[in-house]
Each structure stands twice: as C-alpha cells, then as structure tokens.
Scaffold this motif. Structure first.
Motif, short mmCIF file in Angstrom:
data_model
loop_
_atom_site.label_atom_id
_atom_site.label_comp_id
_atom_site.label_asym_id
_atom_site.label_seq_id
_atom_site.Cartn_x
_atom_site.Cartn_y
_atom_site.Cartn_z
N LEU A 156 -5.42 12.43 1.56
CA LEU A 156 -5.97 12.18 0.14
C LEU A 156 -7.42 12.57 0.05
O LEU A 156 -8.27 12.40 1.04
CB LEU A 156 -5.88 10.48 0.13
N ASP A 157 -7.64 12.97 -1.13
CA ASP A 157 -9.09 13.31 -1.53
C ASP A 157 -9.61 12.17 -2.41
O ASP A 157 -8.88 11.98 -3.28
CB ASP A 157 -9.08 14.70 -2.23
N ASP A 158 -10.83 11.67 -1.98
CA ASP A 158 -11.21 10.52 -2.67
C ASP A 158 -12.69 10.38 -2.32
O ASP A 158 -12.97 9.71 -1.35
CB ASP A 158 -10.38 9.25 -2.39
N ALA A 159 -13.73 10.99 -2.84
CA ALA A 159 -14.96 11.28 -2.70
C ALA A 159 -15.73 10.00 -2.54
O ALA A 159 -16.63 9.87 -1.55
CB ALA A 159 -15.61 12.16 -3.74
N ARG A 160 -15.39 8.91 -3.32
CA ARG A 160 -16.21 7.65 -3.17
C ARG A 160 -15.75 6.87 -1.89
O ARG A 160 -16.74 6.26 -1.23
CB ARG A 160 -15.86 6.76 -4.46
N GLN A 161 -14.74 6.75 -1.58
CA GLN A 161 -14.02 6.41 -0.35
C GLN A 161 -14.49 6.92 0.97
O GLN A 161 -14.98 6.42 1.95
CB GLN A 161 -12.56 6.43 -0.35
N THR A 162 -14.47 8.14 0.58
CA THR A 162 -14.98 9.21 1.86
C THR A 162 -16.63 8.87 2.39
O THR A 162 -17.04 8.66 3.35
CB THR A 162 -14.84 10.52 1.65
N LEU B 291 0.89 -1.40 0.03
CA LEU B 291 0.02 0.05 -0.03
C LEU B 291 0.85 1.24 -0.03
O LEU B 291 2.08 1.33 0.76
CB LEU B 291 -0.95 0.09 1.14
N ARG B 292 0.57 2.17 -0.74
CA ARG B 292 1.32 3.32 -0.87
C ARG B 292 0.85 4.27 0.30
O ARG B 292 -0.10 4.59 0.39
CB ARG B 292 1.08 4.17 -2.17
N GLU B 293 1.98 4.79 1.22
CA GLU B 293 1.50 5.68 2.25
C GLU B 293 0.98 6.86 1.59
O GLU B 293 1.60 7.49 0.87
CB GLU B 293 2.66 5.79 3.04
N LEU C 24 -11.68 -2.09 1.02
CA LEU C 24 -10.43 -2.69 0.90
C LEU C 24 -10.13 -2.41 -0.61
O LEU C 24 -8.97 -2.53 -1.10
CB LEU C 24 -10.17 -3.81 1.59
N SER C 25 -10.96 -3.10 -1.26
CA SER C 25 -11.08 -3.43 -2.69
C SER C 25 -10.41 -2.14 -3.44
O SER C 25 -9.68 -2.05 -4.27
CB SER C 25 -12.19 -3.99 -3.36
N HIS C 26 -11.15 -1.19 -2.98
CA HIS C 26 -10.80 0.23 -3.56
C HIS C 26 -9.44 0.60 -3.27
O HIS C 26 -8.77 1.09 -4.26
CB HIS C 26 -11.96 1.34 -3.04
N ALA C 27 -8.98 0.40 -2.22
CA ALA C 27 -7.70 0.85 -1.80
C ALA C 27 -6.69 -0.14 -2.51
O ALA C 27 -5.73 0.50 -2.93
CB ALA C 27 -7.54 0.65 -0.20
N LEU C 28 -7.07 -1.53 -2.76
CA LEU C 28 -6.04 -2.30 -3.46
C LEU C 28 -5.98 -1.89 -4.75
O LEU C 28 -4.82 -1.97 -5.55
CB LEU C 28 -6.57 -3.64 -3.32
N LEU C 29 -7.10 -1.24 -5.53
CA LEU C 29 -7.16 -0.99 -6.80
C LEU C 29 -6.44 0.36 -7.13
O LEU C 29 -5.89 0.68 -8.11
CB LEU C 29 -8.40 -0.95 -7.48
N SER C 30 -6.49 1.28 -6.11
CA SER C 30 -6.19 2.63 -6.32
C SER C 30 -4.81 3.14 -5.54
O SER C 30 -4.17 4.01 -5.89
CB SER C 30 -7.44 3.58 -5.84
N GLN C 31 -4.45 2.39 -4.41
CA GLN C 31 -3.48 2.74 -3.57
C GLN C 31 -2.28 1.61 -3.49
O GLN C 31 -1.36 1.75 -2.77
CB GLN C 31 -3.92 2.87 -2.20
N VAL C 32 -2.23 0.81 -4.24
CA VAL C 32 -1.32 -0.24 -4.15
C VAL C 32 -0.03 -0.16 -5.36
O VAL C 32 -0.55 0.15 -6.40
CB VAL C 32 -1.86 -1.81 -4.44
N GLY C 33 1.07 -0.38 -5.09
CA GLY C 33 2.04 -0.11 -6.04
C GLY C 33 3.11 -1.39 -5.85
O GLY C 33 2.99 -1.95 -4.89
N LEU C 34 4.19 -1.54 -6.73
CA LEU C 34 5.16 -2.55 -6.87
C LEU C 34 6.10 -2.01 -5.77
O LEU C 34 6.49 -0.86 -5.60
CB LEU C 34 5.74 -2.61 -8.08
N ARG C 35 6.64 -3.04 -4.92
CA ARG C 35 7.84 -2.68 -4.05
C ARG C 35 9.10 -2.34 -4.80
O ARG C 35 9.30 -3.07 -6.09
CB ARG C 35 8.02 -4.00 -3.29
N ASP C 36 9.72 -1.49 -4.35
CA ASP C 36 10.87 -0.94 -5.25
C ASP C 36 12.05 -2.13 -4.88
O ASP C 36 12.33 -2.28 -3.74
CB ASP C 36 11.47 0.42 -4.79
#
Length: 296
Positions: A130-136, A124-126, A164-176
């Motif tokens: 954050l502004d995200d109307a749907r999640q709010t 998850l990207r820290e 959680l699904s929304h966060a996975l789709l929008s806030q997850v990135g690859l580990r460097d």
C-alpha cells in the motif's frame, strides 16, 4: 508466556536463520514495535491472533507474496496483515522493515472509542504494498527514535497510537455476511460509553453499569465483552489511562489531582498502573511534552 512469545509474526521471523532483529520494544497498551532485516528467505504466517502493520524501510524490491508474484515491494510500501490472515512471502535480495503488532484488545478499544462500532462488526482489510505517505512517515519517525531511552520510548508509544488510529480510520471495513447475536444494543453501548467518560473519577461498579442496561451483572459482563471486545474493568482502566495521558500532555495539574480525576485512589496507585501500561512514570511521560514539568 512473554508478550513477544505470543506474537506469531515476530516468532516466525525470529526463528529464521536469515532474519535479524535490530530492535524491539513493548510500547504498552497492547502495542509492540520491531525492526528487522532479512535476505533470501521464505516466511509463512498462519492465522496470527494479532494484527500487524508493516513498512518497508529499505530495499525489498525482490520481495513478493507467493500468491501475487507479479507485485513487488519497495521502500516506503506498507502492508496490513490482519489477525487470522494467511500469507507466504518470498524475500529475494535484501529487505529492511519495521513492524507494529497490535493486540486484539487494543483494536477492539479503537473500534468502540474511535469508530463507535462493535469490534466484531469490523475487520482490518488485508493490504499488500500500500502507498500511504503519512503512515510511512510515521514509521520512519518511529525507527529514528531511541526505543530504549525512557523519554523517546514514550514518543514511540504516541506514534504507535497515531498509526493504529490511522489504520482504523482508513483500513477498517465491515465483515461480510455477519449476523450479530448476544451483544448490547447500539443505544445501550452509547449510553455506557457516555456514562463511563463522564464518571471516570468515580468508583464505578459492575452492578452500576449493568443497571444502566437493566441486566444482571452476569449477563451484562458477557454482553459487554461481546460488544466491546474486552471485559468492563479493562475497558474502564484503558479509558482512565487515556484521560490521564491527555491531562499530562495538555495541563500542568499536579499528579495527585490527575490521579483523583481519573479514578485512582492515590498518586502512588496511579503511578504504578501508569508504569505497568506505559513503561514509564507519569512524570517521565509529562516531561516529553513539557520543557519544565511541574512537581507533584
């Protein structure tokens, strides 16, 4: 140790003389919700083992991270606090906020089933304020439900899964810079997922699954956990319960038929497992989604 005792962010707030817990609920599937108010406080989080999704419900305009003093909170702002992160917070004035705590196992299952990626590849990207109307809106819907009424508790669980699904789709990135070792090859992982989904009604064995990958049971179990983030039996149970929830929402099949279709030996075994994970019976869960639930 209770589930809440293992949630470091929860315990950090709970230990503050300034913070007050308004409500909390174990939602099943490694998801826990909590609602807080706080004022004139300083809190620090040190490498929690769980993920935290946070939403400011009211106030918070005097709240900031100590390393980002020029950025202030506000109603509707979201924060994403991954497992293992470090943060220190200064709360000037009042704040009211809601938290969703996510277990690493539930995060791992989402990575596999929703993103078709190994959990250890992703993080998850820290994110702060954050502004995200749907999640709010999901958070606001969540806190307006009665968490202690069985029917609405099931709705909170459904909302939590959406969040959680929304966060996975929008806030997850690859580990460097990650170099993976010891897990299953991507084609083997996909073959396993497809086989398990097609055979949830069957009595699957560890040897049967290991044979699909031409591995011994010992090495398969270790490599499965590396790739999926949880052991085979827990992954299969999670998929069976998810299939059962889908059938309860979308069909009028009797509970006994659903139990067999999802690999449970009897309706009573299914009911016991479902209650352990969801905090309510299959009939209660179905009642949330159907006006006149069928007998069975």
């Amino acid at each position: 140790m209770s589930a809440l005792e293992s949630i470091q962010v929860f315990q950090c707030l709970n230990s503050s003389p300034h913070a007050r817990l308004e409500q909390s609920a174990l939602l099943g599937d490694g998801l826990i919700a909590a609602q807080w108010n706080n004022h004139h406080d300083i809190r620090e989080y040190h490498s929690p083992t769980h993920h935290t999704l946070s939403c400011y419900i009211a106030d918070g305009t005097g709240t900031f991270r100590r390393d980002q003093p020029d950025q202030k909170g506000a109603p509707g702002k979201l924060c994403v606090l991954p497992a293992g992160h470090e943060s220190a917070w200064v709360i000037n004035g009042e704040i009211r906020l809601a938290h969703l705590y996510v277990s690493p196992e539930q995060f791992a299952q989402g990575c596999v089933t929703l993103l078709d990626r190994e959990p250890r590849e992703l993080q998850l990207r820290e994110n702060t304020f954050l502004d995200d109307a749907r999640q709010t809106e999901r958070f606001r819907h969540l806190i307006n439900l009665n968490w202690h009424e069985p029917g609405e508790r099931l709705l909170t669980s459904s909302l939590a899964h959406e969040m959680l699904s929304h966060a996975l789709l929008s806030q997850v990135g690859l580990r460097d810079g990650l170099r993976l070792k010891g897990g299953l090859a991507p084609h083997a992982r996909r073959r396993l997922v497809a086989f398990i989904e097609a055979n949830l009604s069957e009595a699957l064995s560890l040897g049967q699954l290991a044979g699909l990958c031409a591995l011994s049971e010992y090495h398969f179990a270790r490599m499965f956990r590396e790739s999926f983030g949880l052991p085979p039996h827990r992954y299969v149970l999670a998929r069976r319960l998810e299939r059962a929830r889908q059938l309860l929402r979308e069909t009028l099949q009797p509970l006994g038929d659903i139990a067999l279709e999802c690999g449970f030996a009897s309706a009573s075994h299914f009911t016991n497992r479902f209650r352990q994970h969801m905090g309510a019976t299959p009939g209660d869960y179905r009642g949330v989604f159907t006006a006149t639930p069928p007998a069975g």
